[in-house]
Structures are given as structure tokens and as C-alpha cells.
Design an enzyme around this catalytic site. Structure first.
Site, PDB file in Angstrom:
ATOM      1  N   ARG A 215       8.674   0.307  -2.817  1.00 33.70           N
ATOM      2  CA  ARG A 215       8.265  -1.062  -3.149  1.00 33.70           C
ATOM      3  C   ARG A 215       9.435  -1.937  -3.587  1.00 33.70           C
ATOM      4  O   ARG A 215      10.388  -1.460  -4.172  1.00 33.70           O
ATOM      5  CB  ARG A 215       7.229  -1.048  -4.291  1.00 33.70           C
ATOM      6  CG  ARG A 215       5.863  -0.598  -3.856  1.00 33.70           C
ATOM      7  CD  ARG A 215       4.942  -0.448  -5.048  1.00 33.70           C
ATOM      8  NE  ARG A 215       5.351   0.627  -5.945  1.00 33.70           N
ATOM      9  CZ  ARG A 215       4.749   0.941  -7.066  1.00 33.70           C
ATOM     10  NH1 ARG A 215       3.692   0.254  -7.452  1.00 33.70           N
ATOM     11  NH2 ARG A 215       5.178   1.943  -7.804  1.00 33.70           N
TER      12      ARG A 215
ATOM     13  N   THR B 277       1.250  -3.022 -17.677  1.00 29.43           N
ATOM     14  CA  THR B 277       1.850  -2.005 -16.800  1.00 29.43           C
ATOM     15  C   THR B 277       2.334  -0.814 -17.603  1.00 29.43           C
ATOM     16  O   THR B 277       2.596  -0.917 -18.805  1.00 29.43           O
ATOM     17  CB  THR B 277       3.040  -2.590 -16.002  1.00 29.43           C
ATOM     18  OG1 THR B 277       3.482  -1.615 -15.054  1.00 29.43           O
ATOM     19  CG2 THR B 277       4.215  -2.972 -16.887  1.00 29.43           C
TER      20      THR B 277
ATOM     21  N   ASP C 178       9.740   5.738  -3.936  1.00 26.21           N
ATOM     22  CA  ASP C 178       9.002   4.477  -4.090  1.00 26.21           C
ATOM     23  C   ASP C 178       9.701   3.429  -3.231  1.00 26.21           C
ATOM     24  O   ASP C 178      10.861   3.095  -3.485  1.00 26.21           O
ATOM     25  CB  ASP C 178       8.997   4.068  -5.573  1.00 26.21           C
ATOM     26  CG  ASP C 178       8.017   2.955  -5.884  1.00 26.21           C
ATOM     27  OD1 ASP C 178       7.615   2.225  -4.953  1.00 26.21           O
ATOM     28  OD2 ASP C 178       7.647   2.820  -7.069  1.00 26.21           O
TER      29      ASP C 178
ATOM     30  N   GLU D 204       0.832  -1.212   0.000  1.00 24.37           N
ATOM     31  CA  GLU D 204       0.000   0.000   0.000  1.00 24.37           C
ATOM     32  C   GLU D 204       0.870   1.267   0.000  1.00 24.37           C
ATOM     33  O   GLU D 204       1.899   1.331   0.671  1.00 24.37           O
ATOM     34  CB  GLU D 204      -0.899  -0.025   1.251  1.00 24.37           C
ATOM     35  CG  GLU D 204      -1.634   1.258   1.559  1.00 24.37           C
ATOM     36  CD  GLU D 204      -2.636   1.679   0.491  1.00 24.37           C
ATOM     37  OE1 GLU D 204      -2.455   2.780  -0.065  1.00 24.37           O
ATOM     38  OE2 GLU D 204      -3.578   0.920   0.210  1.00 24.37           O
ATOM     39  N   GLY D 205       0.421   2.231  -0.786  1.00 23.42           N
ATOM     40  CA  GLY D 205       1.104   3.539  -0.787  1.00 23.42           C
ATOM     41  C   GLY D 205       2.546   3.451  -1.242  1.00 23.42           C
ATOM     42  O   GLY D 205       3.425   4.114  -0.680  1.00 23.42           O
TER      43      GLY D 205
HETATM   44  N1  LIG Z   1       3.167   7.199  -1.336  1.00 21.31           N
HETATM   45  C1  LIG Z   1       2.162   7.354  -2.198  1.00 21.31           C
HETATM   46  N2  LIG Z   1       1.647   6.264  -2.802  1.00 21.31           N
HETATM   47  C2  LIG Z   1       0.646   6.456  -3.664  1.00 21.31           C
HETATM   48  C3  LIG Z   1       0.109   7.715  -3.950  1.00 21.31           C
HETATM   49  N3  LIG Z   1      -0.887   7.567  -4.846  1.00 21.31           N
HETATM   50  C4  LIG Z   1      -0.972   6.239  -5.093  1.00 21.31           C
HETATM   51  N4  LIG Z   1      -0.044   5.569  -4.392  1.00 21.31           N
HETATM   52  C5  LIG Z   1       0.261   4.140  -4.389  1.00 21.31           C
HETATM   53  O1  LIG Z   1       0.910   3.853  -5.577  1.00 21.31           O
HETATM   54  C6  LIG Z   1       0.791   2.457  -5.860  1.00 21.31           C
HETATM   55  C7  LIG Z   1       0.461   2.318  -7.339  1.00 21.31           C
HETATM   56  O2  LIG Z   1       1.602   2.744  -8.014  1.00 21.31           O
HETATM   57  P1  LIG Z   1       1.602   3.597  -9.309  1.00 21.31           P
HETATM   58  O3  LIG Z   1       2.887   4.332  -9.331  1.00 21.31           O
HETATM   59  O4  LIG Z   1       0.330   4.369  -9.439  1.00 21.31           O
HETATM   60  O5  LIG Z   1       1.557   2.572 -10.485  1.00 21.31           O
HETATM   61  P2  LIG Z   1       2.476   1.323 -10.657  1.00 21.31           P
HETATM   62  O6  LIG Z   1       1.794   0.185  -9.965  1.00 21.31           O
HETATM   63  O7  LIG Z   1       3.877   1.591 -10.248  1.00 21.31           O
HETATM   64  O8  LIG Z   1       2.500   1.162 -12.226  1.00 21.31           O
HETATM   65  P3  LIG Z   1       1.402   0.578 -13.204  1.00 21.31           P
HETATM   66  O9  LIG Z   1       1.730  -0.883 -13.356  1.00 21.31           O
HETATM   67  O10 LIG Z   1       1.576   1.296 -14.461  1.00 21.31           O
HETATM   68  O11 LIG Z   1       0.062   0.783 -12.565  1.00 21.31           O
HETATM   69  C8  LIG Z   1      -0.273   1.933  -4.925  1.00 21.31           C
HETATM   70  O12 LIG Z   1       0.388   1.209  -3.885  1.00 21.31           O
HETATM   71  C9  LIG Z   1      -0.909   3.204  -4.375  1.00 21.31           C
HETATM   72  O13 LIG Z   1      -1.406   3.023  -3.069  1.00 21.31           O
HETATM   73  C10 LIG Z   1       0.676   8.857  -3.313  1.00 21.31           C
HETATM   74  O14 LIG Z   1       0.286   9.984  -3.524  1.00 21.31           O
HETATM   75  N5  LIG Z   1       1.689   8.617  -2.437  1.00 21.31           N
END
Ligand SMILES: Nc1nc2c(ncn2[C@@H]2O[C@H](COP(=O)(O)OP(=O)(O)OP(=O)(O)O)[C@@H](O)[C@H]2O)c(=O)[nH]1
Ligand SMILES: [Zn+2]
Length: 217
Positions: free
Chosen positions: A130, A151, A128, A94-95
Site C-alpha cells: 500500500r 488506527t 505490504d 484491497e489486500g
Molecule cells: N495480502 C493480504 N492482505 C490482507 C490479508 N488480510 C487482510 N488483508 C488486507 O489488509 C488490509 C487491512 O490492513 P491491516 O494490516 O489489517 O490494517 P491496517 O489498515 O494497516 O491498520 P489499522 O488502521 O490498524 O486497521 C486490507 O486491505 C485487507 O484486504 C492477508 O492475509 N493478505
């Protein structure tokens, strides 16, 4: 740290069709991840349509328009159901790995004018947090070696490739753009190298995957 284990699975009927829901857990930390699996995906010669979806409680469950997550989740499940076979890993980070409370703290800073990355840094986190390696382990546990990955994030492709998962194709997932997430998408494109299309214009960043993604005229 121990490696993640497949611990249990069951049928999960959804509005997109019948999936298997598979539960994974790290024996030591008890950290959990899940996958939705449709059809027979193990040891397939054909590449499997796959999505690594990072948890977003606000977008996935609470109908938030601040991001594109809920739209991407629905679109990915729909595409898998149309093919009749595929995997969606629900990556419980999450986040971008900072958790829901810290994401709300980040949203509060965004209300004051910061972008998503500035807010993360102001809270003492990386842009990020993750780690996608666990997703490669989950693909391996499911017997999935070759994927067509839904993605816009080059990091997911890079990590899968480094971990030995053969990403034969990237399938763009540009859905859910709206007036509340335009800046969020813009920040992803400009500062994180994501492949985001705005109004037909693609942001071409300094990224090895961009060239193969230039839209044909
Ligand atoms: N820290 C933070 N996390 C966010 C925010 N908005 C969304 N997220 C988190 O971002 C994550 C999704 O990542 P994204 O960068 O939108 O997309 P991605 O998964 O990296 O890439 P795609 O595969 O293209 O969707 C989820 O865990 C969301 O909870 C924010 O403003 N701040
Ligand atoms: Zn989201």
C-alpha cells in the site's frame, strides 16, 4: 502520475447516520477512492476524527472472520457518528494493495500454514504494497489538515506526518478479535509493528510511537 481529483459527491444515509460520500479519481489511471464525510470538516481549527480504511471485500462486505476489517469499519463509522463529525477514507487498496484474487491466493497459502507476510512474499509481493500518500491528498482536498486518527498502524501516522497532515492523536481500534484472526493480529503486532492488544497485553515493538501508547496502570 497525475494527482487525485475530487470528482463528485452525494448524500449517503447509513445505519450510522447521514454521511456525504465523496468520489475521487486519478485522471490518467482512473483509479478510484472514496471518503465518507459527516459534518463540516473543512478548514476546522479542531482536529477531525478520521479513519483511513483499506479495502477488504471479505471483511467489509462478506462477513469474514479472518481479519478485523469489518469490525473496524463499523466501529469507526459509529465513533464518527457519535462525535457528529469526521472522515472515513475508503482506501481502495484491497489486500494491502495486491488485489482480491491475489489475496485469495495468499489465503490459500495461509491454509497451508504460512502467515500473512510469508504468503505475500511467496507470491512475489512485498509484505505490504500500500501507499498511503493518496490519503493525505484526499485529506487536503477535503480541507482537513489536523486529525485524530483511528488506527493501530504506525505507517499510516508516519506517512500522514511526512505529507504534512497533523496527526495530533492516535485512537486505538482494537475490535473484532476472534479465534480465526488471532494469528493474523499477532503477525501484524510482531512483524509489522502494529499496536495490537491481546488479552490486555500490549505488544511493544521497536517503534517510535509505542512509548506514548503504554497503557496506564
Ligand atoms: N495480502 C493480504 N492482505 C490482507 C490479508 N488480510 C487482510 N488483508 C488486507 O489488509 C488490509 C487491512 O490492513 P491491516 O494490516 O489489517 O490494517 P491496517 O489498515 O494497516 O491498520 P489499522 O488502521 O490498524 O486497521 C486490507 O486491505 C485487507 O484486504 C492477508 O492475509 N493478505
Ligand atoms: Zn480484512
Amino acid at each position: 502520475m497525475s494527482t487525485i481529483q475530487l470528482v463528485t459527491e452525494a448524500n449517503l444515509p447509513t445505519e450510522f447516520g447521514l454521511f456525504r460520500i465523496v468520489g475521487f479519481e486519478f485522471p490518467d489511471t482512473k483509479k478510484e477512492h472514496i471518503a465518507l464525510v459527516m459534518g463540516d470538516v473543512a478548514q476546522s481549527e479542531e482536529p477531525i476524527l478520521a479513519r483511513i480504511h483499506s479495502e477488504c471485500l471479505t471483511g467489509d462486505a462478506l462477513h469474514s472472520l479472518k481479519c478485523d476489517c469489518g469490525f473496524q469499519l463499523a466501529a469507526a463509522l459509529k465513533q464518527i457518528s457519535e462525535v457528529g463529525k469526521g472522515v472515513l477514507i475508503y482506501h481502495r487498496e484491497e489486500g494491502r494493495g495486491i488485489g482480491i484474487i491475489n489475496k485469495i491466493r495468499a489465503y490459500s497459502l495461509q491454509d497451508q500454514g504460512m502467515d500473512t507476510i510469508e504468503a505475500n512474499l511467496a507470491l512475489g509481493f512485498a509484505a505490504d504494497e500500500r501507499n498511503f500518500n493518496v490519503c493525505a491528498d484526499i485529506f487536503n482536498l477535503l480541507g482537513v489538515k489536523k486529525v485524530r486518527l483511528l488506527t493501530n498502524n504506525p505507517q499510516k501516522i508516519e506517512t500522514m506526518k511526512q505529507a504534512g497532515i497533523n496527526v495530533v492523536e492516535r485512537i486505538p481500534l482494537n475490535v473484532g478479535e476472534n479465534r480465526y484472526n488471532t494469528e493474523y493480529l499477532d503477525t501484524k503486532a510482531k512483524k509489522m509493528g502494529h499496536f495490537i492488544i491481546h488479552n490486555g497485553h500490549k505488544h511493544l515493538m521497536d517503534c517510535p510511537y509505542c512509548q506514548e501508547e503504554v497503557p496506564k496502570k
